[in-house]
Design a protein around this motif. Sequence first.
Motif, short mmCIF file in Angstrom:
data_model
loop_
_atom_site.label_atom_id
_atom_site.label_comp_id
_atom_site.label_asym_id
_atom_site.label_seq_id
_atom_site.Cartn_x
_atom_site.Cartn_y
_atom_site.Cartn_z
N LEU A 34 1.77 -7.72 28.89
CA LEU A 34 0.87 -7.35 27.79
C LEU A 34 -0.31 -6.53 28.34
CD1 LEU A 34 -0.42 -7.89 25.12
CD2 LEU A 34 -1.08 -10.39 25.92
N LYS A 35 -0.98 -6.80 29.38
CA LYS A 35 -1.94 -6.02 30.11
C LYS A 35 -1.73 -4.69 29.93
CE LYS A 35 -5.14 -5.55 33.69
NZ LYS A 35 -5.54 -6.14 35.19
N ALA A 36 -0.55 -4.00 30.54
CA ALA A 36 -0.10 -2.84 30.62
C ALA A 36 0.03 -2.14 29.33
CB ALA A 36 1.12 -2.75 31.38
N LEU A 54 -1.67 -3.16 26.72
CA LEU A 54 -3.09 -3.11 25.88
C LEU A 54 -3.82 -1.84 26.50
CD1 LEU A 54 -4.43 -6.86 26.11
CD2 LEU A 54 -4.02 -5.49 24.07
N GLU A 55 -3.57 -1.57 27.90
CA GLU A 55 -4.22 0.02 28.35
C GLU A 55 -3.58 1.09 27.69
OE1 GLU A 55 -3.07 -0.52 32.56
OE2 GLU A 55 -4.83 -2.06 32.67
N CYS A 103 -6.09 -13.66 26.56
CA CYS A 103 -4.84 -12.79 27.21
C CYS A 103 -5.46 -11.35 27.33
CB CYS A 103 -3.84 -12.74 26.14
SG CYS A 103 -2.90 -14.30 25.81
N GLY A 104 -6.60 -11.01 26.94
CA GLY A 104 -7.24 -9.98 27.31
C GLY A 104 -7.51 -8.90 26.20
N SER A 157 7.31 -3.27 31.35
CA SER A 157 6.55 -3.73 30.07
C SER A 157 7.21 -3.08 28.81
CB SER A 157 5.02 -3.09 30.20
OG SER A 157 5.32 -1.56 29.81
N LEU A 174 2.16 -11.79 30.90
CA LEU A 174 0.69 -11.58 30.86
C LEU A 174 0.45 -9.99 31.42
CD1 LEU A 174 -1.02 -14.66 31.41
CD2 LEU A 174 -0.82 -13.60 29.22
N SER A 175 1.11 -9.80 32.61
CA SER A 175 1.10 -8.64 33.31
C SER A 175 1.69 -7.50 32.15
CB SER A 175 1.99 -8.57 34.38
OG SER A 175 1.86 -7.50 35.12
#
Length: 239
Positions: A158-160, A162-163, A197-198, A119, A155-156
């Motif tokens: 981006l999720k990381a 965001l967390e 996208c979350g 990421s 997207l994975s």
Amino acid sequence: MGKPKFYDFCVHAAPDGDNTIEELASLARHFGYSGIALANHSDKLPDKKPPLPSIEGFEVFRGIELVEENPSKLHGLIGKFRNSTDVLIVHGGSEAVNRAALENSRVDILNHPAFDRSSGLNQVLAKAAAENGVAIGITLRPLLHSRGSRRIRMLSDLKANLELARKYEFSLVLCSDAMSCFDLRSPMETLAFAEVCGLEEDEAFDAISTVPENILKKNRPGPGYVREGIEVLEGGDIF
């Protein structure tokens, strides 16, 4: 409460992109933005600094996206361009470049932090982003142009990120990263895509409105500004 203002802080005009800044600004205004930032890559700048178009009810800000793999040289570029730009972005990727950008409070946004299959961010870098007020850019063009496994990986990532943003409370900025008029999306389309996208609704709104406004306030202080924490009020009193 007034009508919200939306901004796209990363568009690339000719010679970096396909369209002129006048064409991009006209379309962005039509879409409902209050302003955009011309942020050509530093390795594709025109020979002369182009004048920014004047459009009633709309503002074009001068920006730049620095491209440099050497952290020491990157700091030199930051010093060179900081005072002449409203929005200073670093094009990230390697851990060394990401770290150099996030540890420098003169940087406004780090775009493209992902590198290889990671990421691009970790807990140390996330903490640096929060401490130094550097926002992480969520750029739509790479997501919209990717397909299959590459989009899944993005997207994975981006999720990381965001967390990490939620845990360490660093800011996010949504921008098109447009290389042409075809890459621009309206604020409502951008918000909807971000939520898919979350991002939560309030996170997406802040990333396209509140955070860009805060960057402008930081880099365009009022007439009474002396330095951070000091302001001259009417009558000459200093606080």
